[in-house]
Design a protein around this motif. Structure first.
Motif, PDB file in Angstrom:
ATOM      1  N   PHE A 153      54.642  36.825  90.920  1.00  0.00           N
ATOM      2  CA  PHE A 153      55.388  37.867  90.227  1.00  0.00           C
ATOM      3  C   PHE A 153      56.358  38.499  91.199  1.00  0.00           C
ATOM      4  CE2 PHE A 153      55.851  42.348  88.922  1.00  0.00           C
ATOM      5  CZ  PHE A 153      56.412  42.142  87.663  1.00  0.00           C
ATOM      6  N   GLY A 154      57.594  38.680  90.767  1.00  0.00           N
ATOM      7  CA  GLY A 154      58.607  39.277  91.622  1.00  0.00           C
ATOM      8  C   GLY A 154      58.892  40.723  91.276  1.00  0.00           C
ATOM      9  N   SER A 155      59.351  40.955  90.036  1.00  0.00           N
ATOM     10  CA  SER A 155      59.739  42.314  89.669  1.00  0.00           C
ATOM     11  C   SER A 155      59.837  42.456  88.153  1.00  0.00           C
ATOM     12  CB  SER A 155      61.098  42.655  90.291  1.00  0.00           C
ATOM     13  OG  SER A 155      62.099  41.793  89.771  1.00  0.00           O
ATOM     14  N   LEU A 156      59.979  43.695  87.737  1.00  0.00           N
ATOM     15  CA  LEU A 156      60.201  44.038  86.336  1.00  0.00           C
ATOM     16  C   LEU A 156      61.368  45.002  86.287  1.00  0.00           C
ATOM     17  CD1 LEU A 156      59.551  44.350  83.306  1.00  0.00           C
ATOM     18  CD2 LEU A 156      57.841  46.057  83.964  1.00  0.00           C
ATOM     19  N   SER A 157      62.364  44.664  85.474  1.00  0.00           N
ATOM     20  CA  SER A 157      63.521  45.534  85.323  1.00  0.00           C
ATOM     21  C   SER A 157      64.075  45.374  83.912  1.00  0.00           C
ATOM     22  CB  SER A 157      64.599  45.180  86.352  1.00  0.00           C
ATOM     23  OG  SER A 157      65.741  45.975  86.158  1.00  0.00           O
ATOM     24  N   GLN A 188      51.316  38.593  78.885  1.00  0.00           N
ATOM     25  CA  GLN A 188      50.798  39.570  79.833  1.00  0.00           C
ATOM     26  C   GLN A 188      49.560  40.206  79.209  1.00  0.00           C
ATOM     27  OE1 GLN A 188      52.755  43.400  80.066  1.00  0.00           O
ATOM     28  NE2 GLN A 188      52.633  43.378  82.292  1.00  0.00           N
ATOM     29  N   TYR A 202      60.808  40.271  83.096  1.00  0.00           N
ATOM     30  CA  TYR A 202      59.754  39.986  84.069  1.00  0.00           C
ATOM     31  C   TYR A 202      60.226  38.800  84.898  1.00  0.00           C
ATOM     32  CZ  TYR A 202      56.775  43.072  81.360  1.00  0.00           C
ATOM     33  OH  TYR A 202      56.246  44.171  80.725  1.00  0.00           O
ATOM     34  N   HIS A 203      60.372  39.015  86.198  1.00  0.00           N
ATOM     35  CA  HIS A 203      60.939  37.996  87.074  1.00  0.00           C
ATOM     36  C   HIS A 203      59.833  37.388  87.935  1.00  0.00           C
ATOM     37  CE1 HIS A 203      63.927  36.910  90.482  1.00  0.00           C
ATOM     38  NE2 HIS A 203      63.792  35.930  89.642  1.00  0.00           N
ATOM     39  N   ASP A 253      48.654  40.145  89.147  1.00  0.00           N
ATOM     40  CA  ASP A 253      49.389  41.127  89.935  1.00  0.00           C
ATOM     41  C   ASP A 253      48.816  42.501  89.597  1.00  0.00           C
ATOM     42  OD1 ASP A 253      51.727  41.756  91.736  1.00  0.00           O
ATOM     43  OD2 ASP A 253      52.249  42.970  89.982  1.00  0.00           O
TER      44      ASP A 253
END
Length: 127
Positions: free
Chosen positions: A108-112, A48, A116-117, A21
């Motif tokens: 990869f969806g998102s980071l919040s 990562q 890591y989603h 990503d």
């Protein structure tokens, strides 16, 4: 085994996935240990890496799987500590069930807040 292999290698009878990503590369093993990652060690569930470094996102020994109606959620805890969110990094992989799905690919969806989603659709049985 929840996920089937896509275009990646088989590691110790468990499947490893590589997700790229942008400038980051993620090596994930939802059901086992990810071998030969830049994070090193034999307890790596998610790593990562980027041109200047690497970070452990989750340990395979800290895996928890929850079944929901229509999908599974795989949690990998025990990642490297972060001063950004004042907690450990961790991974959530949502695997959506679809009997007509081809071989899954994790994206990869998102980071919040150091979570890591990732998401996948897989040809698996669900509740």
């Amino acid at each position: 085994m929840i996920l089937l292999p896509s275009n990646v290698r088989v590691v110790s009878h468990h499947y490893s996935y590589t997700v790229v990503d942008g400038s980051f590369t993620y090596q994930l093993s939802p059901c086992g240990n990810a071998a030969r990652t830049p994070c090193g060690g034999d307890n790596v569930g998610a790593c990562q890496s980027w041109s200047a470094g690497r970070k452990l996102l989750g340990q395979s020994s800290m895996r928890n799987v929850t079944a929901h109606s229509g999908h599974y959620t795989i949690h990998l805890g025990g990642g490297a500590p972060s001063t950004v969110c004042n907690g450990d990094n961790r991974v959530v992989i949502d695997v959506y069930c679809n009997k007509a799905a081809p071989v899954p690919k994790i994206v990869f969806g998102s980071l919040s807040s150091c979570v890591y989603h990732f998401m996948a659709v897989a040809n698996v049985e669900c509740m």
